[in-house]
Design a protein around this motif. Structure first.
Motif, PDB file in Angstrom:
ATOM      1  N   ALA A 165      -8.361  31.343 -20.783  1.00 58.71           N
ATOM      2  CA  ALA A 165      -8.093  31.501 -19.102  1.00 58.71           C
ATOM      3  C   ALA A 165      -8.381  33.255 -19.413  1.00 58.71           C
ATOM      4  CB  ALA A 165      -6.708  32.011 -18.662  1.00 58.71           C
ATOM      5  N   SER A 166      -9.259  34.038 -20.136  1.00 59.51           N
ATOM      6  CA  SER A 166     -10.394  34.493 -20.106  1.00 59.51           C
ATOM      7  C   SER A 166     -11.189  34.616 -20.652  1.00 59.51           C
ATOM      8  CB  SER A 166      -9.958  35.660 -21.447  1.00 59.51           C
ATOM      9  OG  SER A 166      -8.847  35.907 -21.397  1.00 59.51           O
ATOM     10  N   MET A 167     -12.496  34.021 -19.446  1.00 61.88           N
ATOM     11  CA  MET A 167     -13.980  34.260 -19.297  1.00 61.88           C
ATOM     12  C   MET A 167     -14.332  33.886 -20.835  1.00 61.88           C
ATOM     13  SD  MET A 167     -17.176  33.869 -17.104  1.00 61.88           S
ATOM     14  CE  MET A 167     -18.257  32.486 -17.173  1.00 61.88           C
ATOM     15  N   ASN A 217      -5.663  22.650 -11.804  1.00 56.62           N
ATOM     16  CA  ASN A 217      -5.963  22.719 -10.461  1.00 56.62           C
ATOM     17  C   ASN A 217      -6.446  21.199 -10.029  1.00 56.62           C
ATOM     18  OD1 ASN A 217      -6.246  25.681  -9.480  1.00 56.62           O
ATOM     19  ND2 ASN A 217      -7.632  25.762 -11.202  1.00 56.62           N
ATOM     20  N   GLU A 257     -20.788  37.988 -14.418  1.00 56.39           N
ATOM     21  CA  GLU A 257     -20.130  37.308 -14.773  1.00 56.39           C
ATOM     22  C   GLU A 257     -20.338  35.937 -14.992  1.00 56.39           C
ATOM     23  OE1 GLU A 257     -15.261  37.421 -13.682  1.00 56.39           O
ATOM     24  OE2 GLU A 257     -16.721  36.669 -12.598  1.00 56.39           O
ATOM     25  N   LEU A 307     -13.219  44.232 -17.409  1.00 59.80           N
ATOM     26  CA  LEU A 307     -12.023  44.255 -18.157  1.00 59.80           C
ATOM     27  C   LEU A 307     -11.217  42.198 -17.465  1.00 59.80           C
ATOM     28  CD1 LEU A 307     -10.991  45.163 -20.552  1.00 59.80           C
ATOM     29  CD2 LEU A 307      -8.356  45.130 -18.636  1.00 59.80           C
ATOM     30  N   TRP A 337      -8.023  26.591 -23.503  1.00 62.47           N
ATOM     31  CA  TRP A 337      -8.255  27.129 -22.717  1.00 62.47           C
ATOM     32  C   TRP A 337      -7.251  28.654 -22.676  1.00 62.47           C
ATOM     33  CZ3 TRP A 337     -11.284  27.834 -17.987  1.00 62.47           C
ATOM     34  CH2 TRP A 337     -11.258  28.649 -16.556  1.00 62.47           C
ATOM     35  N   GLY A 376     -10.372  38.370 -17.661  1.00 62.04           N
ATOM     36  CA  GLY A 376      -9.211  37.302 -17.627  1.00 62.04           C
ATOM     37  C   GLY A 376      -7.990  38.534 -17.803  1.00 62.04           C
ATOM     38  N   SER A 377      -8.147  39.494 -16.528  1.00 61.49           N
ATOM     39  CA  SER A 377      -7.104  40.471 -16.301  1.00 61.49           C
ATOM     40  C   SER A 377      -5.899  39.539 -16.904  1.00 61.49           C
ATOM     41  CB  SER A 377      -7.183  40.807 -14.607  1.00 61.49           C
ATOM     42  OG  SER A 377      -8.588  41.291 -14.906  1.00 61.49           O
ATOM     43  N   ASP A 429     -18.279  43.211 -15.163  1.00 59.62           N
ATOM     44  CA  ASP A 429     -17.183  43.303 -14.910  1.00 59.62           C
ATOM     45  C   ASP A 429     -15.999  43.648 -16.175  1.00 59.62           C
ATOM     46  OD1 ASP A 429     -14.085  42.161 -14.540  1.00 59.62           O
ATOM     47  OD2 ASP A 429     -14.244  40.168 -14.877  1.00 59.62           O
ATOM     48  N   GLU A 482      -7.705  41.095  -4.698  1.00 60.78           N
ATOM     49  CA  GLU A 482      -7.297  40.761  -6.717  1.00 60.78           C
ATOM     50  C   GLU A 482      -6.393  42.091  -6.933  1.00 60.78           C
ATOM     51  OE1 GLU A 482     -10.412  37.346  -8.714  1.00 60.78           O
ATOM     52  OE2 GLU A 482     -10.742  39.817  -8.881  1.00 60.78           O
ATOM     53  N   GLU A 507     -17.371  44.427 -10.569  1.00 62.26           N
ATOM     54  CA  GLU A 507     -16.342  43.913  -9.517  1.00 62.26           C
ATOM     55  C   GLU A 507     -14.783  44.149  -9.472  1.00 62.26           C
ATOM     56  OE1 GLU A 507     -14.319  40.370 -12.500  1.00 62.26           O
ATOM     57  OE2 GLU A 507     -12.549  40.706 -11.251  1.00 62.26           O
ATOM     58  N   LEU A 514     -15.668  32.674  -9.857  1.00 61.91           N
ATOM     59  CA  LEU A 514     -16.195  33.363 -10.751  1.00 61.91           C
ATOM     60  C   LEU A 514     -16.876  34.003 -10.096  1.00 61.91           C
ATOM     61  CD1 LEU A 514     -15.869  31.645 -14.095  1.00 61.91           C
ATOM     62  CD2 LEU A 514     -14.277  33.128 -13.762  1.00 61.91           C
ATOM     63  N   ARG A 515     -17.709  35.313 -10.353  1.00 62.86           N
ATOM     64  CA  ARG A 515     -18.544  35.926  -9.488  1.00 62.86           C
ATOM     65  C   ARG A 515     -19.951  35.234 -10.499  1.00 62.86           C
ATOM     66  NH1 ARG A 515     -13.280  38.507  -8.626  1.00 62.86           N
ATOM     67  NH2 ARG A 515     -13.376  37.537 -10.233  1.00 62.86           N
TER      68      ARG A 515
END
Ligand code: AHM
Ligand code: MG
Length: 335
Positions: free
Chosen positions: A245-247, A212, A281, A116, A243, A118-119, A114, A63, A92, A276-277
């Motif tokens: 998009a930042s966990m 998705n 995470e 940061l 949503w 929600g990059s 992690d 990434e 991460e 997700l890891r």
């Protein structure tokens, strides 16, 4: 709730009065919180601090790294390496584990983060955060290897996140409930703003990246279809969707008012269990959610029971309000 309890006082009381945490773990959390304050400061500066945009490099997962991903990673390492509370760290943003340099005393804890999360939201001024998980280094051998980190989430001794949004909020668990602290910028400290956080068992709100949908597995499709059918469908109620998009921000909403969050396995990369890891995470977030009365599975089994086989292992995630997570898990086992 008592007024103006700073994080430091809360931690001292957890250590001294309640005997819930050892001194080294208290120090570790103080240091992580201090690092989060520095990260929060950089995030707030944004374009003024020349911290936006990409760094021009990639991490181990292929990434693209943002400048703030790297800054946050460095802040966490610098803050944590010298205090004597850690044996090693993993992130991460780093391919392999980071051993505390020999010139510093070695502690008994392992810290994963992690830096940061929600990059993709950094440059658009939307909430992002830091997620962290703490394990104890297994006894019986000198030094630290990657294997020492490969413990199930149920072994965590502390976990938390810090969300950098309209407020900067630190959320923590040591396995005795969940507490939230808000950064008071005038005072320069995190102040306790909520104890005994509870997630309602039922919800009318779900969070998933709907773009998705065509790649999902049947059980996830079934669940979301039923939500979308609203009062006319089998659930007999209308659902709302969020949503971010930042966990971190999505989980923060769930800890605050309930809901269910999913990042399931999908057909785009069938060999990977999800995006997700697991270790830095899903595990810390799953523990926080369970400690607040929610549930977290990979669709089949409890995330905290998964024995990791590698540091950057991925996992499918379903977490949040207990009854919804149980329903989604049931849809998977029935399928
Ligand atoms: P990151 O750690 O590189 O920021 O990636 C993880 C993030 C999660 O915070 C979020 O839930 C997910 O990726 C968003 O993914 P998507 O791009 O599918 O919306
Ligand atoms: Mg992340």
């Amino acid at each position: 709730m008592k007024k103006n309890i700073t994080l430091s006082r809360y931690l001292v009381e957890q250590q001294r009065v309640d005997g819930l945490i050892p001194a080294q773990l208290r120090l570790l959390i103080e240091v992580v919180a201090r690092a989060c304050k520095r990260i929060s400061h950089s995030v707030n500066k944004g374009a003024l601090g020349d911290v936006l945009g990409t760094a021009g490099s990639e991490n181990v997962q292929g990434e693209v790294q943002k400048k703030l991903d790297i800054i946050a990673n460095e802040v966490l390492i610098e803050a944590n390496e010298w205090g004597g509370h850690l044996a090693a760290m993993a992130s991460e943003e780093m391919d392999s584990i980071y051993l505390v340099p020999n010139r510093y005393p070695q502690g008994e804890y392992l810290l994963m983060f992690d830096p940061l999360d929600g990059s993709s939201n950094i440059d658009v001024n939307v909430s992002i955060g830091t997620i962290f998980s703490v394990l104890k280094k297994p006894e019986g051998h000198p030094g630290v290897t990657e294997d020492d980190f490969l413990q199930a989430g149920a072994q965590q001794v502390a976990a938390g996140y810090c969300v950098y949004g309209p407020q900067t909020t630190l959320v923590l668990t040591f396995g005795d409930g969940v507490a939230m602290f808000t950064l008071d910028r005038e005072q320069g400290s995190f102040v306790l703003t909520q104890e005994n956080v509870r997630i309602p068992e039922d919800t009318k709100e779900f969070a998933i990246n709907m773009s998705n949908m065509r790649h999902w597995d049947a059980p996830v499709k079934r669940y979301v279809d039923e939500c979308l059918a609203g009062v006319e469908g089998p659930r007999n109620k209308d659902f709302n969707m969020r949503w971010i998009a930042s966990m971190v921000a999505d989980v923060h909403r769930i800890l605050t008012r309930g809901g269910v969050f999913m990042y399931p396995w999908d057909k785009r990369e069938p060999n990977k269990p999800g995006k997700l890891r697991l270790m830095y995470e899903a595990n810390p977030m799953s523990w926080l959610v369970e400690q607040a009365g929610g549930a977290a599975t990979n669709g089949r089994e409890r995330i905290l029971d998964i024995k990791p086989t590698k540091l950057h292992e991925r996992v499918s995630v379903v977490l949040g309000s207990k009854n919804e997570v149980e329903r989604i898990t049931r849809y998977h086992t029935e399928a």
